[in-house]
Scaffold this active site. Structure first.
Site, PDB file in Angstrom:
ATOM      1  CG  ASP A  12      -1.813  -1.170   1.637  1.00 32.47           C
ATOM      2  OD1 ASP A  12      -2.346  -1.814   0.369  1.00 32.47           O
ATOM      3  OD2 ASP A  12      -2.435  -1.336   1.887  1.00 32.47           O
ATOM      4  CG  ASP A  62       1.387   3.502   4.472  1.00 30.51           C
ATOM      5  OD1 ASP A  62       0.238   3.042   4.428  1.00 30.51           O
ATOM      6  OD2 ASP A  62       2.144   2.624   4.756  1.00 30.51           O
TER       7      ASP A  62
END
Length: 201
Positions: A126, A128
Site C-alpha cells: 500500500d 501510506d
C-alpha cells in the site's frame, strides 16, 4: 520531531537489553529508526526499529543527543522504481496532493525505501501518506479527498495529522459520528479531531 520522521544515529547498545538480534543488526548497518507516537523519557524520543520482515518491529527510545540526521515525510518525494504500484501511486497523486496547499509526504514502506534505498516494498504494498492539517478539514472535503485518492494504482492509507494526533482519512470521510484519534498519550474516540476540549474531557 513528528511521528513518521526517520532518525539516524541510534546505536545497538541503546536498545532494550532483551532486544532481538535482528534489531541490533539494523542499527549496526546504520539504518534509521522511525519516530512513533508515544511518550518518552526526558531527553529521549520514542522510536520504532523496522526489520526486513513484516513482523519485525521493536519499540524503543532514542537519546535526542544521538540523532545525526532527520528526514521527514515531506522530504521524500522521489519516484523510485516505476514498476511498483505503490511508487506509481505516489507519482500519480503528487500533483493533486501539492494542489491542496498543505504539507504532506509518504510514510511506511514507501517512505522508508525512498529514504534508505533498501527494497522493502513489493507489488502488493500500500501507499501510506500523512497530510498535515493544522486547521479542521470538513467531512465534505474529506470525502472528496478520499474519492480522489481511490483512483490510484494501489490502496492509499492517508492519515490526517491534526494538532492533537492523527485520524484516518477513511474514517473521517465516512459516516461514523466518532473516529479514532491516535495521540502520543494513546488512542481515543472523538467527534472532532481538531478539538482540544474533547481530549481534556
Amino acid at each position: 520531531m513528528n511521528a513518521h520522521d526517520l532518525l539516524w544515529g541510534m546505536a545497538p547498545d541503546q536498545l532494550p537489553a532483551d532486544a532481538p538480534a535482528w534489531a541490533q543488526q539494523v542499527l549496526l548497518a546504520g539504518q534509521p529508526v522511525v519516530v512513533r507516537r508515544a511518550v518518552a523519557g526526558a531527553g529521549r524520543v520514542a522510536v520504532g526499529v523496522r526489520g526486513s520482515q513484516r513482523g519485525e518491529r521493536l519499540a524503543a527510545e532514542m537519546p535526542v543527543a544521538s540523532i545525526k540526521r532527520r528526514c521527514s515525510p515531506e522530504q521524500l518525494r522521489g519516484e523510485g522504481r516505476a514498476e511498483l504500484a505503490a511508487l506509481q501511486a505516489l507519482h500519480a497523486v503528487t500533483p493533486f496532493m501539492d494542489s491542496l496547499g498543505l504539507s504532506w509526504g509518504p510514510t511506511g514502506g514507501v517512505g522508508y525505501q525512498l529514504a534508505t534505498g533498501i527494497a522493502v516494498l513489493h507489488h502488493g504494498s500500500d501507499l501510506d501518506l500523512v497530510l498535515r492539517t493544522p486547521a479542521a478539514l470538513t467531512r465534505v472535503d474529506a470525502k472528496a479527498l478520499y474519492q480522489a485518492l481511490c483512483a490510484a494504482p494501489c490502496r492509499i492509507d492517508l492519515q490526517l495529522e491534526t494538532p492533537y494526533g492523527a485520524v484516518a482519512l477513511a474514517e473521517w470521510s465516512g459516516a461514523s459520528k466518532r473516529v479514532l484519534l491516535k495521540s502520543r498519550h494513546g488512542a481515543c474516540l472523538v467527534s472532532d479531531p481538531w478539538s482540544a476540549l474533547e481530549l481534556s474531557a
